[in-house]
Structures are given as C-alpha cells and as structure tokens.
Scaffold this motif. Structure first.
Motif, PDB file in Angstrom:
ATOM      1  N   TYR A 173       0.832  -1.200   0.000  1.00  0.00           N
ATOM      2  CA  TYR A 173       0.000   0.000   0.000  1.00  0.00           C
ATOM      3  C   TYR A 173       0.871   1.257   0.000  1.00  0.00           C
ATOM      4  O   TYR A 173       0.658   2.176  -0.773  1.00  0.00           O
ATOM      5  CB  TYR A 173      -0.947   0.004   1.201  1.00  0.00           C
ATOM      6  N   SER A 174       1.841   1.294   0.911  1.00  0.00           N
ATOM      7  CA  SER A 174       2.775   2.423   0.976  1.00  0.00           C
ATOM      8  C   SER A 174       4.023   1.972   1.710  1.00  0.00           C
ATOM      9  O   SER A 174       4.132   0.824   2.127  1.00  0.00           O
ATOM     10  CB  SER A 174       2.138   3.634   1.676  1.00  0.00           C
ATOM     11  N   ASN A 221       7.355   4.510   7.990  1.00  0.00           N
ATOM     12  CA  ASN A 221       6.603   4.478   9.244  1.00  0.00           C
ATOM     13  C   ASN A 221       5.545   5.581   9.225  1.00  0.00           C
ATOM     14  O   ASN A 221       5.412   6.323   8.258  1.00  0.00           O
ATOM     15  CB  ASN A 221       7.549   4.616  10.438  1.00  0.00           C
ATOM     16  N   ALA A 222       4.784   5.696  10.296  1.00  0.00           N
ATOM     17  CA  ALA A 222       3.679   6.656  10.338  1.00  0.00           C
ATOM     18  C   ALA A 222       4.154   8.093  10.130  1.00  0.00           C
ATOM     19  O   ALA A 222       3.519   8.868   9.406  1.00  0.00           O
ATOM     20  CB  ALA A 222       2.936   6.526  11.658  1.00  0.00           C
ATOM     21  N   ARG A 231       4.992   8.645   6.435  1.00  0.00           N
ATOM     22  CA  ARG A 231       3.792   8.710   5.606  1.00  0.00           C
ATOM     23  C   ARG A 231       3.060  10.031   5.817  1.00  0.00           C
ATOM     24  O   ARG A 231       2.530  10.612   4.873  1.00  0.00           O
ATOM     25  CB  ARG A 231       2.883   7.520   5.909  1.00  0.00           C
ATOM     26  N   SER A 242      10.623  -0.529   5.035  1.00  0.00           N
ATOM     27  CA  SER A 242       9.451  -0.448   5.919  1.00  0.00           C
ATOM     28  C   SER A 242       8.230  -0.372   5.016  1.00  0.00           C
ATOM     29  O   SER A 242       8.130   0.535   4.193  1.00  0.00           O
ATOM     30  CB  SER A 242       9.512   0.793   6.804  1.00  0.00           C
ATOM     31  N   VAL A 292       3.859  -0.890   4.352  1.00  0.00           N
ATOM     32  CA  VAL A 292       2.464  -1.032   4.777  1.00  0.00           C
ATOM     33  C   VAL A 292       1.796  -1.874   3.702  1.00  0.00           C
ATOM     34  O   VAL A 292       1.869  -1.546   2.516  1.00  0.00           O
ATOM     35  CB  VAL A 292       1.761   0.337   4.891  1.00  0.00           C
ATOM     36  N   ILE A 304       7.224  -4.971   8.215  1.00  0.00           N
ATOM     37  CA  ILE A 304       5.827  -4.639   7.937  1.00  0.00           C
ATOM     38  C   ILE A 304       5.360  -3.766   9.097  1.00  0.00           C
ATOM     39  O   ILE A 304       5.238  -4.234  10.226  1.00  0.00           O
ATOM     40  CB  ILE A 304       4.948  -5.906   7.818  1.00  0.00           C
ATOM     41  N   THR A 305       5.111  -2.494   8.832  1.00  0.00           N
ATOM     42  CA  THR A 305       4.791  -1.552   9.899  1.00  0.00           C
ATOM     43  C   THR A 305       3.296  -1.381  10.134  1.00  0.00           C
ATOM     44  O   THR A 305       2.890  -0.903  11.184  1.00  0.00           O
ATOM     45  CB  THR A 305       5.399  -0.161   9.615  1.00  0.00           C
ATOM     46  N   ASP A 306       2.471  -1.764   9.132  1.00  0.00           N
ATOM     47  CA  ASP A 306       1.032  -1.555   9.288  1.00  0.00           C
ATOM     48  C   ASP A 306       0.288  -2.338   8.213  1.00  0.00           C
ATOM     49  O   ASP A 306       0.885  -2.802   7.241  1.00  0.00           O
ATOM     50  CB  ASP A 306       0.701  -0.061   9.162  1.00  0.00           C
ATOM     51  N   VAL A 307      -1.022  -2.469   8.409  1.00  0.00           N
ATOM     52  CA  VAL A 307      -1.914  -3.058   7.421  1.00  0.00           C
ATOM     53  C   VAL A 307      -2.936  -1.993   7.066  1.00  0.00           C
ATOM     54  O   VAL A 307      -3.579  -1.421   7.950  1.00  0.00           O
ATOM     55  CB  VAL A 307      -2.627  -4.313   7.976  1.00  0.00           C
ATOM     56  N   HIS A 308      -3.074  -1.721   5.778  1.00  0.00           N
ATOM     57  CA  HIS A 308      -4.049  -0.734   5.329  1.00  0.00           C
ATOM     58  C   HIS A 308      -5.391  -1.416   5.182  1.00  0.00           C
ATOM     59  O   HIS A 308      -5.550  -2.364   4.408  1.00  0.00           O
ATOM     60  CB  HIS A 308      -3.617  -0.128   3.991  1.00  0.00           C
TER      61      HIS A 308
END
Length: 153
Positions: free
Chosen positions: A51-52, A55-56, A59, A93, A95, A132-136
């Motif tokens: 997705y991207s 980190n937060a 983004r 990193s 997402v 993997i820092t996040d799931v969209h």
C-alpha cells in the motif's frame, strides 16, 4: 602442491575482483546510496499488496508534501541502504493491503528489489530486510480523507 593451489585460488580471486562490473582494469564506478534507495523504493512499490512505505511519521510527511504544488514524490521513503563497493544490504518499511499474504508480498518484494538493484547497478544485494509496519484497511482511506479535510479547514 597445496601452495600452488592456494596461489592459483588467490590469483583467480584477484581476477574476479578486477572483473567486477563496477571495478575494472579501465576504471572504477561508484554508486551513491540514494541511487540504490530510489531503485529499491520504486521496485518495492511495484509489488501488488504494497500500500505504501515508511513508518507513520514518514507517511504523514509524504502526505503533506504531496499537497505542495510542484513537489516530487519521495520514492526512497521507507528505504535504508548499507552499501559497500560491490555489495548492498537494503532495509524496507512497508504497509501492506489488508487481505494480502505477508509472506507472499515479502517474497515478491525481495525478488523484485534484488533483481532491479543488481541489474541496474551491478551491486550484489546480500540481503533485503522487510519490516511490515502496518496493514491498510479498506475503510482507512475514508477515515484519512475525513481527518485530512478536517485538519485543513
């Protein structure tokens, strides 16, 4: 006999070092870290399920900078590189999109990044580490647009 073999092996090693695509008898080629970062970033983003990147905080910064007229997208965000004269190690990193397999996406990213960087630069990629820092989630995009609209008003 063993000494002759050691000498031959050492000579072969020196020849292979000289025959590196970046270090030849006719001169040396150096590649800046940012080149490898951009190549790795673009090739990682090409993989379905990404997705991207970053980190937060990265983004959020990219989201703001995209709104500035004439600004360029930072393709190296979420990419860290350690590079020597002949080898590179890359940290990413990521997402991912909800519903995609983390293992499949990570394998695809590794293959694509290694192929792209090695073909483009001649560097040997010794490792690609993926965080993997996040799931969209599908409804995250609607929430992001609403919160951004509220912040801008």
């Amino acid at each position: 006999m063993a000494t002759e073999n050691n000498v031959k092996t050492a000579q072969q090693g020196n020849e292979s070092e000289r025959n590196s695509p970046l270090q030849t008898s006719k001169g040396n080629t150096t590649i800046n870290d940012t080149v490898v970062q951009k190549l790795a970033g673009v090739s990682a983003r090409e993989v379905p399920g990404v997705y991207s990147m970053g980190n937060a905080a990265r983004r959020a910064f990219d989201s703001i900078s995209e709104r500035i007229p004439g600004s360029q997208t930072n393709v190296s965000g979420g990419v860290s590189v350690e590079k020597g004269e002949k080898q590179a190690a890359i940290d990413l990193s990521i997402v991912i999109d909800y519903g995609t397999s983390v293992v499949d996406v990570a394998d695809s990213i590794r293959r694509n990044v290694i192929r792209t960087v090695e073909q483009a630069t001649g560097l040997q990629v010794i490792e690609v580490n993926i965080d993997i820092t996040d799931v969209h989630l599908p409804n995250d995009e609607d929430d992001d647009k609403d919160s951004n609209d509220r912040e801008l008003q």
